[in-house]
Enzyme design. Structure first.
Site, PDB file in Angstrom:
ATOM      1  N   ASP A   1       0.867  -1.180   0.000  1.00 15.51           N
ATOM      2  CA  ASP A   1       0.000   0.000   0.000  1.00 15.51           C
ATOM      3  C   ASP A   1       0.905   1.232   0.000  1.00 15.51           C
ATOM      4  OD1 ASP A   1      -3.106   0.638   1.644  1.00 15.51           O
ATOM      5  OD2 ASP A   1      -1.781   2.090   0.684  1.00 15.51           O
ATOM      6  N   LEU A   2       0.752   2.073  -1.011  1.00 16.41           N
ATOM      7  CA  LEU A   2       1.611   3.269  -1.072  1.00 16.41           C
ATOM      8  C   LEU A   2       1.185   4.259   0.013  1.00 16.41           C
ATOM      9  CD1 LEU A   2       1.984   3.834  -4.914  1.00 16.41           C
ATOM     10  CD2 LEU A   2       3.387   2.513  -3.334  1.00 16.41           C
TER      11      LEU A   2
ATOM     12  N   ASP B   1      -3.997   2.427  -5.047  1.00  9.28           N
ATOM     13  CA  ASP B   1      -2.553   2.306  -4.789  1.00  9.28           C
ATOM     14  C   ASP B   1      -2.254   1.014  -4.037  1.00  9.28           C
ATOM     15  OD1 ASP B   1      -3.827   2.943  -2.473  1.00  9.28           O
ATOM     16  OD2 ASP B   1      -2.306   4.353  -1.763  1.00  9.28           O
TER      17      ASP B   1
END
Ligand code: C2E
Ligand code: MG
Ligand code: MG
Length: 754
Positions: free
Chosen positions: A359-360, A402
């Protein structure tokens, strides 16, 4: 204009045979021809088609015919002769090449590319009809020793010219391009000309033509030609069309009939006992044979090409269905499938399966600050780096937004997976070069691992996700593994969720009510409904012990729906007992507010309790408005229903005071922490908030008032309402009965302190 011309021309044609034979009739004939020439020129100038030259060539051809007509009429009417050959024949024959040039220009501008199939088809029809024309018309003329050579050459010239025109007419008909009204009129005019020419030649072969129906056909051809040029759709005649139509059944029948002309001709001649045209038939048969083979070859090629194209399209579809278009990684559905099958294989082999959830961090900020193009570039680059960082057999997928997953089949150990996750954290956080600037985005990665495939894809995904969540909570830009702590937490959550669900089903939840008091009069203006859980074996459980868990799923919506129903029912009951304009405030959580059902849930509760919407207030915390963009629209819809909206726990932490005017809310509740704060400036801040809220027309409630001193400073700040233990603790409706009796009376703090 084209209608007028068509009508006028049609009248002349209809009346033509009634005109006295001789000069008048010939004048009418030439006049119609001339009108056609004029119409073509006018049409071309008026409509300005892309290839006006085509029309001018056709007009020139027609003019040549008209001059031939005029000259021949002079011979007949003035000189009283019917010479053959004559200069008129030169004019007549000269017209054909010009007509052909016009047709060729149209054909070339309509067709894209060479359209070999159309060429072959027209070749087949032309050779077949050419053979017929030879057998019926040209052959007898060629063999007629009674005529001079020049007469014979000119005699053959007519059918030959017709066959050439026919070749291009067929080409025009089988090629691509729109079939507009003008197209149909032009091809009909050309076809009519060929029919008339042939009829004339056939009649002349046996007797001498004395004028009649054939003239009508020629005249009609003139009129149609002119009308085609005047019709507005003539411009589309020289516009390129789409792909030419494939080998249709109709065309196949036409080609078959054409091919059969040669053997049939021979058969007819053999039956008649005079096979005169054996050579012509032989030559044409060979030509037809070669053309048919070429056509077959071409059709096979078309089939092969379309099969190939279909295969490519199918492959693309399969790829698209399973892949994300931005990063070309496996999409969620495909990734889940891969995880399932990896688990199946691990079950048979007794090996490990690892899953990384990537997960960004703060990716939304990248999109918001640098634009979506930069965001997309970051996602693509992240995808590339992850693919470069994993082994060949591993699968990288994008779940959406993302969020990515990496499926690692048969890793050596959990430690190896964590090491991989840490390498990826480093790789991802290297600067990304976008067109504008270098961006640094870190990632939080969760690791989950399972032996023997003893779980399903959803559970494994959940574990990796939960680990990533912890990585975020512990500072982002790091990797965490789903360990026993998380497993215990997870189990606790699952158990609590199940217990809440049962509690809802079995009516274990109750509402307690806390009065909201008007500061000046000390009268109760409203009650806030606060949920409690009579959980068997646990006593009365307070909301902070189960609301956060319920908020992790749609369970909170079910709970919210129950609270709405119970609170509105309760208020309605109070109202029947004691008329009043009390309102009830219900806390609604962000997930429920953002869900599509919220408006119907509220409306249903009001309807069931027969309560006007004005009597209900919905409390939402200020974070909701920041985190859930959908919620704002639903708030508006609730306000349109007439429901009041209150911002709960306001402490200027998320919403700036200035933003208040843009939000559709009706009341502001100042958080307990601010009311109770003894920090320097806290009192000033309260005054500021009250002042600002009043400026936007919002009344203010001070929450958590426990002491007279707090009430006093709220009063001095101009705060409208107060709520807190000073007046009453939240209590069951039964305990409030006495308070309700004196609802209009000032509520003495001492009465309600428990
Ligand atoms: P809230 O909406 O801010 O509710 C006020 C909370 O402050 C209540 O706690 C109340 O008992 C407490 N309180 C009131 N006056 C005083 C005071 O003078 N001193 C102190 N120390 N506390 C006071 P409660 O009932 O434990 O509720 C806690 C939170 O749980 C609520 O905060 C609300 O956010 C949530 N909640 C309660 N009921 C519901 C519900 O039905 N649905 C949802 N979604 N959330 C609820
Ligand atoms: Mg509240
Ligand atoms: Mg509150």
């Amino acid at each position: 204009m084209w209608r007028a011309y068509l009508a006028g021309g049609g009248l002349v044609v209809a009346a033509y045979l009634a005109v006295p034979d001789g000069v008048p009739r010939d004048v009418a004939y030439v006049a119609v021809g001339l009108s056609s020439v004029v119409a073509i020129v006018v049409g071309a100038r008026r409509h300005r088609p892309r290839r006006a030259a085509a029309w001018y060539w056709m007009a020139a051809g027609q003019l040549s015919w008209v001059m031939g007509d005029a000259l021949y009429s002079w011979y007949q009417d003035v000189a009283n002769t019917s010479p053959f050959p004559s200069p008129a024949d030169v004019l007549y024959l000269a017209a054909y090449p010009m007509i052909v040039v016009g047709l060729v220009i149209l054909i070339r501008s309509r067709n894209r590319g060479r359209e070999v199939a159309g060429l072959i088809d027209s070749g087949i029809v032309t050779v077949a009809l050419g053979l017929l024309s030879w057998v019926v018309l040209a052959g007898p003329i060629a063999r007629d020793d009674g005529q001079s050579l020049i007469a014979r050459v000119i005699g053959i010239g007519y059918p030959a010219a017709d066959i050439v025109v026919l070749a291009f007419l067929v080409r025009l008909l089988v090629g691509s391009g729109q079939r507009t009204v003008a197209f149909r009129m032009l091809t009909a005019a050309t076809g009519l000309l060929l029919v008339a020419d042939t009829a004339f030649a056939v009649i002349n072969a046996t007797s001498s033509y004395q004028g009649g129906v054939v003239d009508l056909a020629w005249l009609a051809s003139y009129v149609l030609w002119g009308t085609a040029a005047l019709h507005p759709s003539m411009t589309a005649l020289s516009e390129p069309g789409g792909h030419p139509s494939p080998l249709t059944a109709r065309r196949l029948v036409a080609l078959t009939v054409a091919v059969l002309v040669a053997p049939c001709t021979l058969a007819v001649e053999l039956v008649g006992g005079r096979p005169r045209d054996a050579w012509a038939v032989t030559v044409c048969s060979i030509a037809l044979f070669v053309l048919v083979v070429a056509r077959m070859q071409l059709a096979m090629g078309e089939v092969r090409a379309s099969v190939h194209q279909r295969d490519i399209a199918q492959r693309n579809l399969v790829h698209q269905a399973g892949h994300d278009s931005l990063t070309q990684l496996a999409n969620r559905a495909h990734a889940v499938e891969m995880i399932e099958s990896a688990l199946g294989r691990a079950q048979r082999a007794g090996s490990l399966v690892g899953l990384l959830f990537v997960d960004l961090d703060h990716f939304k900020a990248v999109n918001d600050t640098h634009g979506h193009a930069a965001g997309d570039e970051v996602l693509r680059e992240t995808a590339r780096r992850m693919q470069a960082g994993v082994r060949a057999g591993d699968t990288v997928g994008r779940l959406g937004g993302d969020e990515f997953v990496i499926l690692v089949e048969a890793p050596d150990s959990a430690a190896a997976l964590v090491a991989l996750a840490e390498r990826l954290v480093d790789a991802i956080s290297a600067p990304v070069h976008t067109a504008e600037r270098d961006l640094v985005v870190s990632a939080s990665i969760g690791v989950a691992v399972v032996r023997d495939g003893g779980t399903d894809a959803d559970a494994l995904l959940y574990e990796a996700d939960a680990a990533a969540y912890r990585a975020k909570a512990q500072g982002r830009g790091r990797a965490e593994i789903f360990d026993d702590d998380l497993r215990r937490e997870h189990l606790a959550r699952v158990e609590l969720e199940a217990a809440i669900r049962i509690g809802l089903d079995e009516g274990q939840f109750v509402l307690h009510y806390q009065p909201i008091v008007e500061v000046l009069s000390r009268g109760t203006a409203s009650y806030e409904a606060l949920v409690r859980w009579n959980r068997p074996g646990h006593g009365l459980v307070m909301p902070d012990e189960f609301i956060p868990t319920a908020e992790l799923s749609t369970l909170i919506c079910d709970l919210g729906r129950w609270v709405l129903g119970a609170a509105t029912r309760q208020l309605a009951e109070w109202n029947t007992a004691h008329a009043g304009d009390l309102t009830v405030a219900v806390n609604i959580s962000g997930r429920h507010l953002a869900s599509a059902e919220i408006v119907s849930d509220v409306a249903a509760a009001l309807g069931a309790a027969h309560l006007p919407a004005e009597r209900l207030v919905v409390e939402i915390t200020e974070t909701v408005l920041v985190d859930q963009p959908m919620a704002i629209g639903h708030l508006r819809a609730l306000q349109e229903l007439g429901v009041g909206i209150s911002i709960d726990d306001f402490s200027t932490g998320y919403t700036s005071i200035g933003q208040l005017q843009n939000l559709s809310v009706d009341t502001l509740k100042i958080d307990r922490s601010l009311v109770a704060s003894s920090a320097p400036g806290a009192g000033e801040l309260v005054r500021l908030v009250v002042h600002a809220a009043h400026a936007f027309g919002l009344p203010v409630v001070g929450e958590g008032v426990e002491h007279e001193a707090q009430l006093g400073s709220l009063e001095r700040a101009g705060c409208d309402f107060a709520q807190g233990f000073l007046f009453a603790r939240p209590q069951p409706p039964s305990g409030l009965a006495s308070a309700r009796e004196g609802a209009s009376e000032p509520v003495g703090p001492a009465n309600h302190l428990t």
